[in-house]
Design a protein around this motif. Sequence first.
Motif, mmCIF file in Angstrom:
data_model
loop_
_atom_site.group_PDB
_atom_site.id
_atom_site.type_symbol
_atom_site.label_atom_id
_atom_site.label_comp_id
_atom_site.label_asym_id
_atom_site.label_seq_id
_atom_site.Cartn_x
_atom_site.Cartn_y
_atom_site.Cartn_z
ATOM 1 N N GLU A 117 0.863 -1.183 0.000
ATOM 2 C CA GLU A 117 0.000 0.000 0.000
ATOM 3 C C GLU A 117 0.895 1.226 0.000
ATOM 4 N N VAL A 118 0.445 2.259 -0.668
ATOM 5 C CA VAL A 118 1.221 3.492 -0.754
ATOM 6 C C VAL A 118 1.147 4.221 0.580
ATOM 7 N N ASN A 119 2.297 4.650 1.096
ATOM 8 C CA ASN A 119 2.345 5.456 2.312
ATOM 9 C C ASN A 119 2.055 6.901 1.913
ATOM 10 N N PRO A 120 0.881 7.430 2.292
ATOM 11 C CA PRO A 120 0.493 8.758 1.806
ATOM 12 C C PRO A 120 1.442 9.875 2.237
ATOM 13 N N GLY A 121 1.972 9.818 3.436
ATOM 14 C CA GLY A 121 2.859 10.876 3.902
ATOM 15 C C GLY A 121 4.148 10.954 3.108
ATOM 16 N N VAL A 122 4.793 9.808 2.937
ATOM 17 C CA VAL A 122 6.046 9.770 2.190
ATOM 18 C C VAL A 122 5.789 10.081 0.717
ATOM 19 N N GLU A 125 5.180 13.822 0.102
ATOM 20 C CA GLU A 125 6.428 14.588 0.130
ATOM 21 C C GLU A 125 7.218 14.422 -1.165
ATOM 22 N N HIS A 126 7.197 13.228 -1.730
ATOM 23 C CA HIS A 126 7.915 12.982 -2.978
ATOM 24 C C HIS A 126 7.162 13.593 -4.162
ATOM 25 N N TRP A 127 5.842 13.367 -4.223
ATOM 26 C CA TRP A 127 5.060 13.804 -5.374
ATOM 27 C C TRP A 127 4.923 15.322 -5.445
ATOM 28 N N ILE A 128 4.963 16.003 -4.308
ATOM 29 C CA ILE A 128 4.796 17.448 -4.300
ATOM 30 C C ILE A 128 5.966 18.146 -4.992
ATOM 31 N N TYR A 132 3.526 18.575 -12.372
ATOM 32 C CA TYR A 132 2.169 18.024 -12.306
ATOM 33 C C TYR A 132 2.027 16.714 -13.091
ATOM 34 N N ALA A 133 2.458 16.703 -14.353
ATOM 35 C CA ALA A 133 2.295 15.506 -15.187
ATOM 36 C C ALA A 133 3.098 14.328 -14.631
ATOM 37 N N GLU A 134 4.302 14.579 -14.151
ATOM 38 C CA GLU A 134 5.118 13.501 -13.583
ATOM 39 C C GLU A 134 4.503 12.982 -12.288
ATOM 40 N N ALA A 135 3.912 13.875 -11.498
ATOM 41 C CA ALA A 135 3.240 13.442 -10.263
ATOM 42 C C ALA A 135 2.056 12.543 -10.596
ATOM 43 N N GLN A 136 1.294 12.926 -11.635
ATOM 44 C CA GLN A 136 0.167 12.086 -12.050
ATOM 45 C C GLN A 136 0.654 10.697 -12.461
ATOM 46 N N GLU A 137 1.726 10.659 -13.241
ATOM 47 C CA GLU A 137 2.260 9.373 -13.680
ATOM 48 C C GLU A 137 2.762 8.548 -12.493
ATOM 49 N N ALA A 138 3.394 9.194 -11.525
ATOM 50 C CA ALA A 138 3.888 8.478 -10.347
ATOM 51 C C ALA A 138 2.730 7.896 -9.536
ATOM 52 N N ILE A 139 1.663 8.665 -9.402
ATOM 53 C CA ILE A 139 0.484 8.181 -8.666
ATOM 54 C C ILE A 139 -0.139 7.003 -9.394
ATOM 55 N N ILE A 140 -0.236 7.105 -10.704
ATOM 56 C CA ILE A 140 -0.814 6.011 -11.494
ATOM 57 C C ILE A 140 0.055 4.756 -11.378
#
Length: 182
Positions: A117-122, A125-128, A132-140
Amino acid sequence: MEGELGPRQQGPEGSGLVERRRKRLIVGFVLKRRADESGSEKQMKLVHDELNRARTAATARISSFHTRGAILVSASGLFTALQVSKQVNCLTILSTALFLGSSVIGLLVLRPVLGYEVNPGVAREHWIKLPYAEAQEAIIEANEHVLGTDLGTGNRLSKLILFGYSVLVAAWVLSYVGSVLH
């Protein structure tokens, strides 16, 4: 010569026709690029929504296997109690062992699943820090990994449930045969 304007491009008294055309081309390019990015964002949102829908379905499937595991444990316990009250013979002992075995399989299905499961806190901090586009890809990508884990868990639980109910049915058959023969 290169860079000189012909008579049709220059317009009357250097009216800036070429400059206006260049601006229109630049504006058109920027608008097309924004439309492409907007389409890409829509596509990313579509993929993200589909992954969330699939994860919800996988979680519901795992939950239904837990319910089936609880039913398997209950039915096995009930029939084990009924077997103990019967007269002891070889088939009764074997069917009791199978009832207990199906109960253990049901308990294996009920044990907590410790998947990825993804640790939302960590992750936040990384995705922020990402564009924007790279963060979306990382989340996906993270959601795809979690979905794969959930689907693997669901497949493992489905095989355990099928095996557990098969053992339960075999125990019922042996119990019936033992009752008829005795």
